[in-house]
Design an enzyme around this catalytic site. Structure first.
Site, mmCIF file in Angstrom:
data_model
loop_
_atom_site.group_PDB
_atom_site.id
_atom_site.type_symbol
_atom_site.label_atom_id
_atom_site.label_comp_id
_atom_site.label_asym_id
_atom_site.label_seq_id
_atom_site.Cartn_x
_atom_site.Cartn_y
_atom_site.Cartn_z
ATOM 1 N N CYS A 139 0.740 -1.186 -0.106
ATOM 2 C CA CYS A 139 0.020 -0.083 0.124
ATOM 3 C C CYS A 139 0.901 1.197 0.062
ATOM 4 C CB CYS A 139 -0.825 0.092 1.369
ATOM 5 S SG CYS A 139 -2.467 0.863 0.919
ATOM 6 N N ARG A 183 -12.057 7.189 -1.244
ATOM 7 C CA ARG A 183 -10.922 6.226 -0.749
ATOM 8 C C ARG A 183 -11.616 4.943 -1.472
ATOM 9 N NH1 ARG A 183 -7.259 8.005 2.294
ATOM 10 N NH2 ARG A 183 -6.252 5.699 2.655
ATOM 11 N N HIS A 207 -3.646 -5.389 2.173
ATOM 12 C CA HIS A 207 -3.433 -5.521 3.531
ATOM 13 C C HIS A 207 -4.051 -7.056 3.971
ATOM 14 C CE1 HIS A 207 -2.378 -1.547 4.332
ATOM 15 N NE2 HIS A 207 -3.315 -1.020 3.539
HETATM 16 N N1 GLN Z 1 -1.942 6.820 2.465
HETATM 17 C C1 GLN Z 1 -1.757 5.974 1.259
HETATM 18 C C2 GLN Z 1 -3.404 6.406 0.533
HETATM 19 O O1 GLN Z 1 -4.188 6.708 1.161
HETATM 20 C C3 GLN Z 1 -1.580 4.679 1.306
HETATM 21 C C4 GLN Z 1 -2.711 4.074 2.387
HETATM 22 C C5 GLN Z 1 -2.386 2.679 3.080
HETATM 23 O O2 GLN Z 1 -1.206 2.136 3.219
HETATM 24 N N2 GLN Z 1 -3.286 1.904 3.489
HETATM 25 O O3 GLN Z 1 -3.491 6.223 -0.480
#
Ligand code: GLN
Length: 247
Positions: free
Chosen positions: A96, A130, A201
């Site tokens: 990620c 998101r 994840h």
């Molecule tokens: N901060 C990054 C995003 O929001 C990665 C997030 C994460 O590692 N879950 O895209």
């Protein structure tokens, strides 16, 4: 001296959300259960890495604010060591936020964070929701004999950044359920030799132990399959992650 896996975790305090550190624990256990040694080192801010110091380099996910701290360091302090490590065949696993930082850049509005430039991709934190949810992807990686083996990786994604692969990049897999790199391309992650980047994840490896064993074998340069383990619980965790993703 027994064979041992040397793992180096980059920014283990800053880049560790959704318990991504569990990936390291899983690697340790699977080595130890097989009588292989396991050594874990860490490389934090300001610490360059030596390409020879580890067989596998790991970087977990992170919040934008923590990525900000790591991005410059990765691009300036660790870049050469990481490139040299990948060049000599060390494995790299980036999850990620860590995955985003393996590319050329991560753009957040007016600000552009640099990346390690290890793989040909760029990430943009665009307007819009998101990309969150359970995810399953189909992946093809060689097994120990070199024959292609098709498997499903299942996990969870939560990222604001959208990642576009450049012409020089090969995706890790094809999205079966979920959003993947950008919610539109149908691709997830990146693979270049022994370098793997992914949005998954879970933590990823406890739910997909096949990938953990692939990484261990590649990092150690083994031509033979690793000894089998009793993976009853791990198979159940994988099945549950697939069920959650709806496949
Ligand atoms: N901060 C990054 C995003 O929001 C990665 C997030 C994460 O590692 N879950 O895209």
């Amino acid at each position: 001296m027994p064979e041992r896996l040397r793992v180096c975790a980059l920014y283990p305090e800053l880049m560790n959300i959704y318990a991504d550190r569990g990936n390291l624990l899983l690697l340790r256990r699977r080595c130890e259960w097989r009588g292989l040694g396991f050594e874990l080192s860490a490389s934090g801010l300001g610490e360059p890495i030596d390409a020879q110091q580890a067989d596998l380099f790991y970087i977990g996910g992170g919040q934008d604010r923590d990525q900000r701290l790591c991005a410059l360091d990765l691009a300036q302090v660790k870049r050469d060591g990481l490139h040299a490590a990948a060049e000599r065949g060390a494995a790299v696993l980036a999850v990620c936020g860590g995955y985003q930082l393996l590319g050329h850049s991560y753009q957040l509005g007016e600000e552009t964070l640099p990346g390690a430039g290890l793989v040909d991709l760029r990430t943009v934190r665009a307007e819009g929701p998101r990309l969150i949810g359970n995810v399953a992807i189909e992946v093809e990686l060689e097994d120990a004999t070199g024959a292609p083996a098709r498997r499903v990786l299942a996990g969870f994604e939560n990222h604001g950044g959208r990642t576009q692969l450049g012409p020089g990049a090969q995706p890790l897999g094809r999205v079966l359920r979920g959003h993947g790199n950008d919610g539109a391309s149908g691709f997830e992650g990146v693979r270049r030799g022994n370098v793997i980047g992914t949005y998954l994840h879970g933590p990823l490896l406890p739910k997909n132990v096949w990938l953990a064993d692939w990484l261990i074998a590649r990092a150690l340069g083994r031509q033979q399959p690793l000894p089998a383990l009793d993976d009853t619980l791990e198979a159940a965790a994988h099945a549950e992650a697939r069920r959650a993703a709806g496949i």
